[in-house]
Design an enzyme around this catalytic site. Structure first.
Site, short mmCIF file in Angstrom:
data_model
loop_
_atom_site.label_atom_id
_atom_site.label_comp_id
_atom_site.label_asym_id
_atom_site.label_seq_id
_atom_site.Cartn_x
_atom_site.Cartn_y
_atom_site.Cartn_z
CB ILE A 75 40.90 7.47 0.07
CG1 ILE A 75 39.74 6.11 -1.18
CG2 ILE A 75 39.32 8.34 0.45
CD1 ILE A 75 39.33 5.13 -0.43
CG ASP A 76 45.85 8.60 1.41
OD1 ASP A 76 45.51 9.51 0.52
OD2 ASP A 76 46.03 8.78 2.20
#
Length: 133
Positions: A75-76
């Site tokens: 995930i970012d």
């Protein structure tokens, strides 16, 4: 309140007591990644010596005599949430195939200040009642 791109960057999670492990068994490990920290290292061409939860997880597992983890997804940096790692290549392969087929359900939650009103040009939204489940 964190807005996209505004999360403070963290150098690392830290010691085991800070490693936010939500679930662990013989084949998988799930971390609750805080915003502002990379899930996996950047490629060497983009690296700025920023640590990631993956690198902290390597240390956690090596201190327990385990092999390095396998990345299943990421995930970012500015996103907080659960990140799944596998402990075996076989589990990684099976889990990555599930993600490719979009089998795991991803749930996103946002905290919104005020009362958002959709632009008429954008069409129906979940909060306008149209397309709501």
């Amino acid at each position: 309140m964190d807005r996209p791109g505004s999360a403070k960057r963290r150098s690392q999670i830290g010691e085991d007591r800070d490693l936010p492990i939500v679930y662990e068994d013989d084949t998988v490990l799930v971390l609750n990644k805080p915003a502002g920290l990379l899930a996996v290292p950047l490629p060497p061409t983009r690296s700025r010596d920023e640590r990631s939860v993956f690198e902290d997880l390597i240390g956690y597992l090596s201190r327990r005599g385990k092999r390095r983890p396998f990345v299943v997804h990421r995930i970012d940096r500015d996103t907080s949430g659960l990140v799944l790692f596998s402990k075996t290549a076989k589990a990684q392969e099976a889990l990555k195939e599930q993600f490719k087929r979009h089998e795991p359900e991803r749930v996103y939650v946002a905290v919104v200040y005020g009362h958002p009103r959709p632009s008429p040009a954008r069409g129906p939204t979940a909060w306008s009642g149209t397309n709501a489940r």
